[in-house]
Design an enzyme around this catalytic site. Structure first.
Site, PDB file in Angstrom:
ATOM      1  NE  ARG A 233      55.833   4.373  17.207  1.00 52.84           N
ATOM      2  CZ  ARG A 233      54.931   5.300  16.895  1.00 52.84           C
ATOM      3  NH1 ARG A 233      53.640   5.005  16.903  1.00 52.84           N
ATOM      4  NH2 ARG A 233      55.293   6.523  16.571  1.00 52.84           N
ATOM      5  CD  GLU A 262      53.787   0.780  11.533  1.00 53.48           C
ATOM      6  OE1 GLU A 262      53.943   1.932  11.083  1.00 53.48           O
ATOM      7  OE2 GLU A 262      53.264   0.551  12.624  1.00 53.48           O
ATOM      8  CG  HIS A 280      51.153   4.160  12.049  1.00 48.85           C
ATOM      9  ND1 HIS A 280      52.427   3.768  12.390  1.00 48.85           N
ATOM     10  CD2 HIS A 280      50.836   5.151  12.924  1.00 48.85           C
ATOM     11  CE1 HIS A 280      52.860   4.488  13.404  1.00 48.85           C
ATOM     12  NE2 HIS A 280      51.902   5.338  13.748  1.00 48.85           N
TER      13      HIS A 280
HETATM   14  P1  NAI Z   1      52.852   9.552  26.890  1.00 52.06           P
HETATM   15  O1  NAI Z   1      54.317   9.671  27.068  1.00 52.06           O
HETATM   16  O2  NAI Z   1      51.995  10.701  27.230  1.00 52.06           O
HETATM   17  O3  NAI Z   1      52.344   8.291  27.702  1.00 52.06           O
HETATM   18  C1  NAI Z   1      53.029   7.090  27.798  1.00 52.06           C
HETATM   19  C2  NAI Z   1      52.760   6.535  29.167  1.00 52.06           C
HETATM   20  O4  NAI Z   1      53.339   5.240  29.242  1.00 52.06           O
HETATM   21  C3  NAI Z   1      53.386   7.350  30.282  1.00 52.06           C
HETATM   22  O5  NAI Z   1      52.423   7.750  31.231  1.00 52.06           O
HETATM   23  C4  NAI Z   1      54.410   6.405  30.906  1.00 52.06           C
HETATM   24  O6  NAI Z   1      54.522   6.584  32.293  1.00 52.06           O
HETATM   25  C5  NAI Z   1      53.790   5.062  30.564  1.00 52.06           C
HETATM   26  N1  NAI Z   1      54.719   3.938  30.640  1.00 52.06           N
HETATM   27  C6  NAI Z   1      56.057   3.930  30.450  1.00 52.06           C
HETATM   28  N2  NAI Z   1      56.533   2.679  30.635  1.00 52.06           N
HETATM   29  C7  NAI Z   1      55.471   1.897  30.931  1.00 52.06           C
HETATM   30  C8  NAI Z   1      55.320   0.524  31.222  1.00 52.06           C
HETATM   31  N3  NAI Z   1      56.373  -0.306  31.257  1.00 52.06           N
HETATM   32  N4  NAI Z   1      54.081   0.052  31.469  1.00 52.06           N
HETATM   33  C9  NAI Z   1      53.009   0.890  31.447  1.00 52.06           C
HETATM   34  N5  NAI Z   1      53.097   2.202  31.192  1.00 52.06           N
HETATM   35  C10 NAI Z   1      54.306   2.701  30.933  1.00 52.06           C
HETATM   36  O7  NAI Z   1      52.651   9.121  25.362  1.00 52.06           O
HETATM   37  P2  NAI Z   1      51.363   9.331  24.471  1.00 52.06           P
HETATM   38  O8  NAI Z   1      51.428  10.645  23.793  1.00 52.06           O
HETATM   39  O9  NAI Z   1      50.182   8.979  25.261  1.00 52.06           O
HETATM   40  O10 NAI Z   1      51.622   8.226  23.335  1.00 52.06           O
HETATM   41  C11 NAI Z   1      51.525   6.855  23.629  1.00 52.06           C
HETATM   42  C12 NAI Z   1      51.973   6.024  22.455  1.00 52.06           C
HETATM   43  O11 NAI Z   1      51.098   6.218  21.348  1.00 52.06           O
HETATM   44  C13 NAI Z   1      53.365   6.324  21.914  1.00 52.06           C
HETATM   45  O12 NAI Z   1      53.985   5.108  21.595  1.00 52.06           O
HETATM   46  C14 NAI Z   1      53.103   7.081  20.641  1.00 52.06           C
HETATM   47  O13 NAI Z   1      54.149   6.984  19.732  1.00 52.06           O
HETATM   48  C15 NAI Z   1      51.870   6.389  20.158  1.00 52.06           C
HETATM   49  N6  NAI Z   1      51.079   7.138  19.197  1.00 52.06           N
HETATM   50  C16 NAI Z   1      50.535   6.442  18.146  1.00 52.06           C
HETATM   51  C17 NAI Z   1      49.755   7.074  17.245  1.00 52.06           C
HETATM   52  C18 NAI Z   1      49.226   6.338  16.076  1.00 52.06           C
HETATM   53  O14 NAI Z   1      49.100   6.923  15.009  1.00 52.06           O
HETATM   54  N7  NAI Z   1      48.885   5.100  16.202  1.00 52.06           N
HETATM   55  C19 NAI Z   1      49.442   8.506  17.363  1.00 52.06           C
HETATM   56  C20 NAI Z   1      50.052   9.137  18.501  1.00 52.06           C
HETATM   57  C21 NAI Z   1      50.834   8.455  19.382  1.00 52.06           C
HETATM   58  C1  3PG Z   2      52.856   9.278  16.396  1.00 47.95           C
HETATM   59  O1  3PG Z   2      53.689   8.726  17.101  1.00 47.95           O
HETATM   60  O2  3PG Z   2      52.656  10.498  16.394  1.00 47.95           O
HETATM   61  C2  3PG Z   2      51.993   8.415  15.541  1.00 47.95           C
HETATM   62  O3  3PG Z   2      52.502   7.163  15.445  1.00 47.95           O
HETATM   63  C3  3PG Z   2      51.619   9.019  14.241  1.00 47.95           C
HETATM   64  O4  3PG Z   2      52.507   8.687  13.251  1.00 47.95           O
HETATM   65  P1  3PG Z   2      52.310   9.308  11.785  1.00 47.95           P
HETATM   66  O5  3PG Z   2      52.501  10.762  11.932  1.00 47.95           O
HETATM   67  O6  3PG Z   2      53.332   8.686  10.949  1.00 47.95           O
HETATM   68  O7  3PG Z   2      50.934   8.977  11.360  1.00 47.95           O
END
Ligand code: NAI
Ligand code: 3PG
Length: 528
Positions: A233, A262, A280
């Site tokens: 994010r 964004e 993104h």
């Molecule tokens: P998750 O919840 O499985 O993992 C997040 C991890 O961060 C957890 O293990 C948690 O303990 C840790 N955490 C919490 N506070 C922390 C801190 N202060 N320092 C270090 N670690 C900390 O989440 P997931 O599914 O792995 O997603 C991670 C991120 O990726 C989310 O923000 C999600 O929205 C984003 N995302 C972005 C996508 C994109 O299109 N760019 C696609 C999918 C997810």
């Molecule tokens: C997510 O948190 O799942 C990702 O940021 C993906 O976002 P999007 O579905 O808008 O591509």
């Protein structure tokens, strides 16, 4: 009644097909609707499905008078005002993990592209150049990768980076060194990770705690020449501080898929040569979109059609297997709550106890929320539901105490609900017999086995002969038919209770007549 689902940011056809096949479901799927269009369409929708584009604000939710559930086809719910949704009783659910592989692979794609200047070299060739010197890169092998956040995506990134022979260190305050070691990752403090890493990749959610996690001082603590990848994010990085660190070369390069705003129009980072970007795209793979679409469509249908809650971020989730086990107790919990809600006034404290082996290893929070919903329903009617029930209880300053014990108390599963106020204390308990029969088995200190359904008169009296006859004839005189009757008396044999199930509600006049009898202590009519 037909239910309407509004899709705000598109949905892969697998999800559309699931929704399309469902009975009594109508889908609206406008092409890139404006916020105003979403607002208008939301008025008669039961559910909405979004990705990260649509901002679900408190104001927008105000237009969703029928809205019951918001589905996020993806992971991050930072575009949804969860607090506002909860207080309106709207369930919010996402599809955690369904796009994790896509996001992790995108991270690796960006890390490799950053290391070898792929986008810049592509651009240079488009300009007719063949510049082998300018794009000297760095290998990943033997380099240290710092993973911030070792959750679903961070763990996959670590796994793949290890295959590329990187040394992987990680920081995550919520996992143990042992859990990190299983992933092949050395768990270190944030400071150590910043100081040791050649590449740093972010994989935490955007929360109050993590906002601007990479600020000016964190950047200063990094090795000179570090490269940063952010596919989580935008808000995790102070973009102004990053811009300065990239400009002065302290940070050699950055690869960004996400931005504080964004699209990031006017963002000075877009002007830097040593930064590469994607709009993104982390979750934009066919597989991920198929996964999230199928998952969110089936979760939404499960909720709207069967009340099954999965992957909710503002309600405890429950597996279908556990749901089957607690299902009869859900009905019991609601009826006990309803009973208390009609017997109790000006409550100060609500205690719920789950006793017996039936409740071992089962999620009890959904039952607790069901009791509260039942309790508040007689007072707040349709304004209360499973999602907002705990918030409403808190608002009414009613203290909630829950406990569970494996002790049987005579039943394999017994739910006891005690409600107390200044001048009031009432305890009721119920169980589910084999075959699914729901029974009220304790009422204050009476033991009984009364059905918990329909319209019931609860009559407490001094234990004297002739009382049953009086109750029966009084009701009979007013043509109120008795369906059945359960009797009990205190162990001291001084008082008795009759729980009289009626075919129709007894008029107030009858209740007054019953109350006027000198041996009748109380008469309450409840609808369960
Ligand atoms: P998750 O919840 O499985 O993992 C997040 C991890 O961060 C957890 O293990 C948690 O303990 C840790 N955490 C919490 N506070 C922390 C801190 N202060 N320092 C270090 N670690 C900390 O989440 P997931 O599914 O792995 O997603 C991670 C991120 O990726 C989310 O923000 C999600 O929205 C984003 N995302 C972005 C996508 C994109 O299109 N760019 C696609 C999918 C997810
Ligand atoms: C997510 O948190 O799942 C990702 O940021 C993906 O976002 P999007 O579905 O808008 O591509």
């Amino acid at each position: 009644m037909t239910m309407k689902i509004l899709i705000c940011d598109g949905l892969h056809e697998t999800g559309l097909a699931l929704l399309g096949e469902a009975a009594q479901v109508e889908v609206e799927n406008p092409e890139q609707p404006t916020p105003e269009e979403i607002q208008t369409r939301l008025a008669d929708c039961d559910a909405m499905i979004v990705r990260s584009r649509t901002r679900v604000t408190a104001e927008l939710l105000g237009h969703g008078r029928r809205l019951k559930v918001i589905g996020r086809a993806g992971t991050g719910v930072d575009n949804i005002d969860i607090q506002a949704a909860s207080s309106r009783g709207i369930l919010v659910m996402n599809t955690p993990g369904a796009n994790a592989t896509a996001a992790a692979e995108h991270t690796l794609a960006l890390m490799l592209a950053l290391a070898r200047h792929v986008p810049q070299a592509t651009q240079s060739m488009r300009e007719g150049k063949w510049d082998k010197k300018r794009f000297m890169g760095t290998e990943l092998c033997q380099q240290t990768l710092g993973v911030i956040g070792l959750g679903r995506i961070g763990s996959i990134v670590a796994d793949r980076a290890l295959c590329m022979k990187m040394e992987v260190i990680g920081h995550d305050p919520y996992i143990t060194p042992e859990a990190a070691a299983i992933r092949g990752v050395e768990l270190v403090s944030l400071e150590e990770l910043l100081a040791r890493s050649d590449f740093i990749t972010l994989h935490t959610a955007s929360t109050k705690e993590t906002r601007n996690l990479i600020d000016r001082s964190a950047l200063a603590g990094m090795k000179r020449g570090v490269r940063i990848i952010n596919c989580a994010r935008g808000g995790l990085i102070d973009e102004t501080a990053l811009y300065e660190a990239l400009l002065n070369g302290h940070v050699a390069g950055a690869a960004l898929d996400v931005f504080a705003q964004e699209p990031p129009s006017g963002n000075p980072l877009l002007t830097l040569d040593n930064v590469i970007f994607t709009p993104h795209l982390g979750a934009s793979s066919y597989q991920a979109q198929t996964n999230v679409a199928r998952a969110i469509a089936s979760q939404i249908l499960d909720y709207l059609q069967h009340g099954i809650i999965r992957n909710a971020v503002n309600f405890p989730s429950i597996t279908p297997k556990d749901y089957e086990k607690i299902k009869p107790y859900v009905i019991l919990a609601e009826r006990l709550g309803k009973l208390q809600g009609q017997l109790s006034a000006a409550l100060e404290r609500l205690e719920i106890e789950y006793s017996g082996l039936e409740f071992q290893d089962l999620p009890l929070q959904p039952l607790t929320q069901t009791v509260i919903k039942g309790l508040l329903e007689p007072i707040l009617a349709e304004n209360v539901n499973l999602v907002n029930a705990p918030l409403l209880l808190k608002e009414r300053k009613i203290e909630l105490v829950t406990s569970s014990t494996s002790e049987s108390r005579g039943y394999t599963g017994l739910i006891t609900v005690r409600a107390t106020g200044k001048d009031h204390a009432c305890s009721v308990a119920g169980t589910v017999f084999p075959g699914g029969e729901i029974r009220l088995v304790r009422f204050i200190n009476y033991r009984l086995e009364a059905e918990l359904e329909g319209i019931n008169l609860l009559v407490q009296n001094l234990d004297k002969p002739g009382m049953i006859g009086f109750i029966g004839s009084t009701l009979g005189n007013y043509q109120v038919n008795i369906a059945n009757m359960h009797l009990s008396r205190t162990p001291e044999r001084d008082r008795a209770i009759a729980i009289v199930r009626l075919d129709e509600e007894a008029p107030q006049e009858v209740l007054q007549l019953l109350r006027s009898h000198p041996s009748i202590l109380s008469v309450q009519q409840v609808r369960l």
